[in-house]
Scaffold this active site. Structure first.
Site: not given
Ligand SMILES: NC(=O)c1ccc[n+]([C@@H]2O[C@H](COP(=O)([O-])OP(=O)(O)OC[C@H]3O[C@@H](n4cnc5c(N)ncnc54)[C@H](OP(=O)(O)O)[C@@H]3O)[C@@H](O)[C@H]2O)c1
Length: 258
Positions: A141, A154
């Protein structure tokens, strides 16, 4: 590098960026293995991909559970072939304020966002080294570049991830295995649902499109969108009083962000 015919393993594919990446990779002809905890969401995703002729397999697991994640990746590789590309994307976030220390929350964030990536890498890396090719991608991130108030854990988890992947990348140079750290800005997914301000917000499909375009050249680090990446690099050097003034920390202690 193209994705056609490549086996890809994606963690955290039940939602958001991971899901969009799975759909986009399948559309580009990759064989896609997906994991996350929510089996029903993975099954929905698999139905959607198969309906368009794509190849996908699912294996639910918690990335913080090392044996379970290793077993899930083994299952996916047994069905799809050895992983050419790993996208260790699963992540979560809680507000972690300083007023009330919540160490279990901090531990959980580190287990999922940092160790969850380490376990995923462990599952595929020996095979990639043996075969002399492969690509490991970790979803970090732009928050890795600065410790923000209310999001200290985080930011720390992502900063740890950046350093870990950097070390791997340098070490693996001569082994034919590329390592990429992806640092997105704000993407419209459940993880940022409670964020008060999100400049340059983009949709998951757009984020996936940009990520895949970048991954074809196997960069060391891919930070996007670039204006926010520049701002975040400048924020590294901003005085604390300015950051304290500009970054709101209104959320309640321990409130889950996704
Ligand atoms: N959205 C943003 O603005 C943003 C910005 C920078 C970085 N990111 C990064 O991008 C990545 C994806 O996030 P997202 O934005 O797509 O959020 P999201 O829609 O909430 O997706 C998060 C994913 O991670 C999985 N997950 C969470 N805890 C888990 C666990 N203990 N075991 C297995 N799977 C787990 C969830 O699946 P389950 O709940 O089904 O397990 C879900 O598929 C993350 O690493 C986040 O930090 C996001």
């Amino acid at each position: 590098m193209t994705f056609t015919g490549r086996t890809t393993v994606i963690t955290g594919a039940s939602s958001g960026i991971g899901r969009a990446l799975a759909v986009a990779l399948a559309a580009r002809g990759a064989r896609v293995g997906v994991t996350a905890r929510r089996a029903d969401r993975l099954a929905d995703l698999a139905r959607e991909i198969r309906a368009t002729g794509g190849t996908v397999e699912t294996a639910p697991a918690d990335v913080a559970d090392r044996p379970a994640l290793l077993a899930a990746v083994r299952t996916l590789e047994a069905r799809l072939g050895p992983a050419d590309l790993l996208i260790a994307n699963a992540g979560m976030s809680y507000h972690t304020g300083a007023a009330e220390m919540n160490v279990p929350r901090v531990e959980e964030i580190m287990r999922v966002n940092f160790l969850g990536v380490v376990y995923a890498v462990e599952a595929v890396l020996p095979g990639m080294i043996e075969r002399g090719h492969g690509h490991v991608v970790g979803m970090s991130s732009l928050a890795a570049f600065k410790g923000f108030p209310g999001a200290a854990a985080y930011c720390a988890s992502k900063a740890a991830l950046n350093a870990y992947l950097e070390g791997l990348r340098i070490e693996l140079r001569s082994k034919g295995v590329a390592v990429t750290t992806v640092c997105p800005g704000f993407v419209n997914t459940p993880i940022v649902a409670n964020n008060p301000a999100m400049p340059f917000l983009m949709e998951p499909d757009e984020a996936a499109r940009r990520i895949l375009r970048a991954l074809r050249r196997r960069p060391g680090v891919f930070s996007f969108p670039w204006p926010l990446a520049v701002l975040m690099k400048l924020a590294k050097w901003a005085p604390d009083w300015l950051v304290a003034k500009k970054v709101p920390t209104k959320r309640g202690e321990g409130e889950k962000k996704n």
